[in-house]
Design an enzyme around this catalytic site. Sequence first.
Site, PDB file in Angstrom:
ATOM      1  N   GLY A  62       0.901  -1.257   0.162  1.00 10.26           N
ATOM      2  CA  GLY A  62      -0.197   0.067   0.089  1.00 10.26           C
ATOM      3  C   GLY A  62       0.932   1.260   0.065  1.00 10.26           C
ATOM      4  N   GLU A  86       7.190   9.575 -29.054  1.00 12.00           N
ATOM      5  CA  GLU A  86       8.373   9.407 -29.709  1.00 12.00           C
ATOM      6  C   GLU A  86       8.360   7.985 -30.506  1.00 12.00           C
ATOM      7  OE1 GLU A  86       9.832  12.707 -29.593  1.00 12.00           O
ATOM      8  OE2 GLU A  86      10.990  11.051 -30.791  1.00 12.00           O
TER       9      GLU A  86
END
Lengths: 253, 387
Positions: free
Chosen positions: B344, B367
């Site tokens: 978490g 790109e």
Amino acid sequence: MKVLVPVKRVIDYNVKVRVKTDGSGVDLANVKMSMNPFDEIAVEEAIRLKEAGTVSEIVAVSIGVKQAQETLRTALAMGADRAILIVAADDVHTDIEPLAVAKLLKAVIDAEDPGLVIAGKQAIDNDMNATGQMLAALTGWAQATFASELKVEGEHALVTREVDGGLQTIKVKMPAIVTVDLRLNEPRYASLPNIMKAKKKPLEEKTPADYGVDVTPRLEVLKTSEPPARAAGVKVGSVDELITKLKDEAGVL
Amino acid sequence: MHFAMTDEQRMIVETTRAFVETELYPHEAEIERTGHLPMELIRELQAKAMAAGLYAANMPEDVGGAGLDTLSWLLYEKELGRANYALHWTCVARPSNILLAGTPEQREKYLVPCMKGETWDCLAMTEPGAGSDLRGMSASARQDGTDWVLNGTKHFISHADIAGFTIAFMATGEEDTPRGRKKKITAFFVDKGTKGFTVREGYRNVAHRGYTNAILEFDDCRIPAENVLGEVHKGFEVAGKWLGATRLQVAATCLGRADRALAHALSWAAERRQFGQQIGKFQGIGFKLADMATELKAAELLTWEAGWKYDAGTVTEADMAMAKLKASEMLAMVADEAIQIHGGMGLMDELPLERIWRDARLERIWEGTSEIQRHIISREMLRPLGG
């Protein structure tokens, strides 16, 4: 005036040090090494003196293994003018002792004739805090250790020293040995253009034999060990209990 | 073949790394939270980057750059890539190499201010209807006397909001090619403030907070002939020649972020104890670390090799595509696993992992998408066999 700045290649301050299993020392194989942080401060101070027009040439010296030339290249990239490497050991685990280093530096001083030596107060690997003082003894020059401020005024250096409980300002006649403390300055980054230029600066390689100095160790390391692991703490149930424990058990209140 | 860094490369890495950690990291949390990079901060960090010689270091020495070889430049990009993208791109800008293709007058007008940090460049290619298929673009320029008149829309144009000008790629005709009819493309300098040229706020997106994209609109925007970059109809040739290594730049920045995520994962695996031992000692965690490190190293070797070949003049499109493909996909995996190792806590913005994970998503798209990179690689493999 020419300034000599000794620099040492040490284990990087960020590295978690590991003791070798046989207790003979710290494991340095494949560990990141850097310039001793106090020596970086010394280089920076020399550069500032040069920028102020007080110093005309900065010569960096390193004594140790051949790889110490990396440390010298860093000093050159920061702004030193030239470098001398004295290859005094083959094994990265061999530490050249302060007296041998001081004798070699004395020999370099005889050859170079600097007006000032600016050195780190100690190396962060063995924490000896001895080389600068020994060098002062060998040369008969004045010494000013733990500098937090350095001013050059004519024939003299005004040095503020960090002493127990305060600051002390002393005036020493040059030539002198100044060892620097943490708060003297904040070293600059070696800038990219200066890094590229450093390649062309001269780096001379020597051996202790060239100076007629014997670097055989005089100290024997008996044992190296990790600091003892911290004992587990205790949980307290209340503030009152904490205060009682601090009073009765720890005796700090 | 040898794999050792030179002294210069080692020092470039050290300086860049120290700068990124000392000057950029402290501002990351604020920019992640506000999504905004204030101009005062940009100016302060630009000055520091210039003092360290890091600003525009990608450029050759004769125009004020550091004159780095490609491999050294990529090592520098890797270190910059560790930080929030808006911070490192804006405050330690690397002007586009395409500015070097300009005439002496164009260099003076556009490149010099970028080198001094007075402005930034931006490149406008992508359109709502033309992403991977750039030659399918519809924004166009037509000649009127000696002037050019530009019309159309570009979007996803990075940092166009702060750029003083854009290099716009426009269709200027059509031609027959072995693969059918294709647009002819021309590149133009368009100054911000030119009549008929509007920069609109772009989209909010998941990655690179603080790094904006914009929508550019050209509405009968008239510019003089001297604003053509390179030759008329040769816009893609200019881009191909000068933008060559941008895929390697993306790859290198991915390496930096992956390295940072892995370092967090490694130290957490060594510190965190559950069921009475370091979690790294559980095979489920230890093997993740091993895979992450191996993938990172593989991507690094591909990137460094392509960089080395770039300077040797032996690099192929596939070499660069492989590096970009591997590095961006590796980053996604490493960021994801670094979070998994943290549990978490990995999702909380106390750590840089959640943003590295979000930022990673973009790298497989810009790109050239991963699919385009695979197309380039396989095309190069099949061509000698008549494919």
